[in-house]
Design an enzyme around this catalytic site. Structure first.
Site, PDB file in Angstrom:
ATOM      1  N   LYS A  65      33.499 -12.695  -8.367  1.00 42.85           N
ATOM      2  CA  LYS A  65      32.081 -12.339  -8.528  1.00 42.85           C
ATOM      3  C   LYS A  65      31.530 -11.533  -7.352  1.00 42.85           C
ATOM      4  O   LYS A  65      30.631 -10.703  -7.540  1.00 42.85           O
ATOM      5  CB  LYS A  65      31.237 -13.594  -8.754  1.00 42.85           C
ATOM      6  CG  LYS A  65      31.486 -14.253 -10.119  1.00 42.85           C
ATOM      7  CD  LYS A  65      30.571 -15.436 -10.354  1.00 42.85           C
ATOM      8  CE  LYS A  65      30.947 -16.163 -11.633  1.00 42.85           C
ATOM      9  NZ  LYS A  65      30.038 -17.284 -11.929  1.00 42.85           N
ATOM     10  N   ASP A 101      24.006 -16.033 -14.706  1.00 39.67           N
ATOM     11  CA  ASP A 101      24.224 -17.477 -14.524  1.00 39.67           C
ATOM     12  C   ASP A 101      22.907 -18.242 -14.392  1.00 39.67           C
ATOM     13  O   ASP A 101      22.714 -19.282 -15.026  1.00 39.67           O
ATOM     14  CB  ASP A 101      25.087 -17.733 -13.282  1.00 39.67           C
ATOM     15  CG  ASP A 101      26.549 -17.368 -13.504  1.00 39.67           C
ATOM     16  OD1 ASP A 101      27.028 -17.473 -14.648  1.00 39.67           O
ATOM     17  OD2 ASP A 101      27.209 -16.972 -12.524  1.00 39.67           O
TER      18      ASP A 101
END
Ligand code: ATR
Length: 275
Positions: A65, A101
């Site tokens: 990420k 997220d």
């Protein structure tokens, strides 16, 4: 057919292909979505190869990420705040990076679980990437306060310092676990990696206010160690992170396709598989 993929290492356990296949069928979108094992020393090359072969977008998971953030040429505000990217979209202007997220967590809490966050006292446990990724969306719900507690206090303090300037309207404080003694919260969210070691963060007793929700970003069959401890400590409601997984996927799908899938049947199907 438009191609999408999730890239991570390891990746074989990923539920994302099954989730996106269900979203595509449900919304009548013609696309394929595959799982790619990213080489640990070759993430950027793997992304570019997928794009050059006609890929339209990717989800990015552990451990890439931060590399995805570095690779993206443009970022959403929430990706900039997270310092990490879990969604890439390829267009004529290049590589766009987003982070869904935190929005997925907020959507699961407020929509699926019916837990209003405005005016509530939120405790967020952890100060790593998972916690950072959710801070801006959580602050955006206008809670009464947001407390960040971490095993290493200095990391929590550094993270809060980064965010203090972004939304001064919500009181934001950092502390260690022991400092929580005597305090109560309406929503307690576990964003630590303790469950990976089959442990619960060492929290003082009595944290849960009447009606409080304990939420673990991890998921699995039965209670996670954090949820088992919360149950013993009197949390009125318990939830794991399976809903967050499905909701962050729905946010990515919407970014790519402009359509919001109905997550409820997908979440129910996944829950039935996990047991
Ligand atoms: P992630 O991206 O999953 O957040 P990370 O950046 O490595 O991963 O952060 C892991 C988080 O889990 C940290 O907040 C870590 O606490 P420290 O900053 O003190 O290391 C926390 N963590 C990991 N194992 C833990 C445990 N057994 N008990 C409590 N916290 C734990």
């Amino acid at each position: 057919m438009d191609r999408y993929a999730v890239i991570g290492n390891p990746i074989s356990h990923s539920k994302s292909p099954a989730i996106h296949a269900r979203f595509a069928a449900q919304t009548g979108q013609e696309l394929t979505y595959e799982a790619l094992l990213g080489p640990l020393d070759g993430f950027a090359g793997a992304v570019r190869a997928f794009r050059d072969a006609g890929g339209r977008g990717m989800n990015v998971t552990v451990p890439f990420k931060l590399e995805a953030f570095a690779l993206a040429e443009r970022h959403s505000a929430r990706a900039l705040a997270a310092g990490a990217v879990n969604t890439l979209a390829f267009d004529a202007e290049g590589i766009f990076g987003d982070n869904t997220d935190g929005a997925g967590l907020v959507r699961d809490l407020t929509h699926n679980l019916g837990c209003a966050l405005a005016g509530r006292r939120i405790l967020l446990l952890g100060a790593g990437g998972a916690a950072r990724g959710t801070l801006l969306p959580l602050l955006g719900t206008q809670p009464a306060s947001l407390t960040l507690a971490n095993r290493t206090v200095a990391r929590a303090e550094a993270l809060v310092a980064d965010f203090a300037e972004r939304d001064a309207s919500v009181p934001l404080d950092a502390c260690g676990f022991a400092d929580l003694a005597g305090r109560q919260f309406d929503v307690v969210i576990n964003a630590t990696a303790a469950s990976l070691a089959d442990e619960a963060p060492p929290l003082p007793a009595g944290l849960y206010a009447a009606g409080a929700l304990a939420y673990d970003m991890m998921y699995g069959r039965g209670d996670t160690p954090f949820l088992a401890a919360a149950r013993r400590d009197g949390a009125a409601r318990l939830a794991d992170g399976l809903g967050m997984l499905v909701e962050q996927a729905a946010e990515s799908f919407q970014l790519w396709r402009g359509v919001r899938p109905d997550t409820a049947p997908v979440l129910a199907a996944l829950r039935a598989q996990i047991g």
